[in-house]
Design an enzyme around this catalytic site. Structure first.
Site, mmCIF file in Angstrom:
data_model
loop_
_atom_site.group_PDB
_atom_site.id
_atom_site.type_symbol
_atom_site.label_atom_id
_atom_site.label_comp_id
_atom_site.label_asym_id
_atom_site.label_seq_id
_atom_site.Cartn_x
_atom_site.Cartn_y
_atom_site.Cartn_z
ATOM 1 N N THR A 27 0.870 -1.183 0.000
ATOM 2 C CA THR A 27 0.000 0.000 0.000
ATOM 3 C C THR A 27 0.906 1.233 0.000
ATOM 4 O O THR A 27 2.117 1.127 0.192
ATOM 5 C CB THR A 27 -0.895 0.041 1.260
ATOM 6 N N ALA A 56 3.238 -1.077 4.677
ATOM 7 C CA ALA A 56 2.510 0.111 5.143
ATOM 8 C C ALA A 56 3.514 1.256 5.217
ATOM 9 O O ALA A 56 4.594 1.101 5.804
ATOM 10 C CB ALA A 56 1.896 -0.150 6.508
ATOM 11 N N ILE A 82 7.605 -2.115 6.881
ATOM 12 C CA ILE A 82 7.583 -0.648 6.994
ATOM 13 C C ILE A 82 8.123 -0.029 5.716
ATOM 14 O O ILE A 82 9.280 -0.256 5.333
ATOM 15 C CB ILE A 82 8.425 -0.168 8.194
ATOM 16 N N LYS A 83 7.271 0.762 5.047
ATOM 17 C CA LYS A 83 7.660 1.402 3.789
ATOM 18 C C LYS A 83 8.240 2.790 4.108
ATOM 19 O O LYS A 83 7.600 3.592 4.802
ATOM 20 C CB LYS A 83 6.434 1.540 2.881
ATOM 21 N N LEU A 84 9.447 3.030 3.610
ATOM 22 C CA LEU A 84 10.165 4.276 3.916
ATOM 23 C C LEU A 84 10.538 4.993 2.615
ATOM 24 O O LEU A 84 10.852 4.339 1.628
ATOM 25 C CB LEU A 84 11.447 3.946 4.686
#
Ligand code: G3P
Length: 214
Positions: A27, A56, A82-84
């Site tokens: 997402t 996310a 964890i999307k960074l």
């Protein structure tokens, strides 16, 4: 090739989960915004549908904020990734989270040296945006090939997660170029099954069989 569905729409995820070929979900803030729901609620529901990596994205632009959001998102479910963002702060946060054994996905990658930075920060995934490069007359698939060559030169374990996939030919070319993962919209994943000659052949088989039965 690992297949992720790129959506926040849980109805699409439920339908695709029945196909038996969806390995995870990605997402981003735009996809979450389309749902009209909170990021937490969407991610939590997705974890009940797909038993695989669920990306996310944090919204903070500073390391402290990113780490705070990462802790909150990671608390939703062990499958949360964890999307960074591909920034100095995003890479710093990535390295810290890697040290805490939290899976990460560095996004908005548009060059091989950006991917090199993410691999050095021990990112779990790097997301090169193929379609958005094509949109500006640059070689999106070529970027996948270059990242693959660089990662293989040094034995980096970061997985190439081809993103911004717009049609089946992107899936084909990303697979040929050696992407580990392809994340795609529901419509693209559904279109992978379709070929006019398959449909025509199936119709003919059934017609011939039914004629012979008479
Ligand atoms: O995960 C990234 C993807 O959602 C971006 O796709 O089509 O907006 O470039 P697109």
């Amino acid at each position: 090739m690992i297949f992720f569905l790129d959506t926040g729409i849980v109805e699409e995820i439920r339908t695709a989960s029945e196909w038996g070929i969806v390995d995870g979900v990605t997402t981003n803030p735009s996809l979450i915004a389309k749902t009209g729901r909170s990021q937490r609620d969407v991610i939590k529901e997705i974890t009940t549908i797909i038993d695989g990596p669920i990306s996310a994205e944090v919204l903070s632009m500073d390391v402290k904020g990113m780490l705070r959001e990462a802790e909150e998102l990671a608390s939703i479910h062990p499958n949360v990734v964890i999307k960074l963002p591909m920034t100095e702060q995003g890479i710093s946060a990535c390295k810290i989270l890697a040290g805490q054994k939290i899976k990460t996905n560095v996004t908005l990658c548009f060059s091989p040296v950006q991917a090199l930075l993410a691999a050095k920060a021990q990112a779990t995934y790097i997301s090169p945006f193929v379609g958005r490069l094509d949109d500006v007359s640059q070689d999106g698939i070529g970027l996948i090939r270059e990242i693959r060559a660089i990662f293989d030169n040094y034995g980096f374990e970061t997985q190439i997660l081809a993103a911004s996939i717009r049609h089946p030919m992107h899936v084909r070319d990303c697979a040929l170029a050696g992407a580990d993962v392809g994340t795609m919209p529901f419509s693209v994943m559904k279109s992978l099954y379709r070929h006019p000659l398959t449909d025509k052949g199936l119709t003919q088989f059934l017609e011939d069989f039914n004629k012979a039965k008479k």
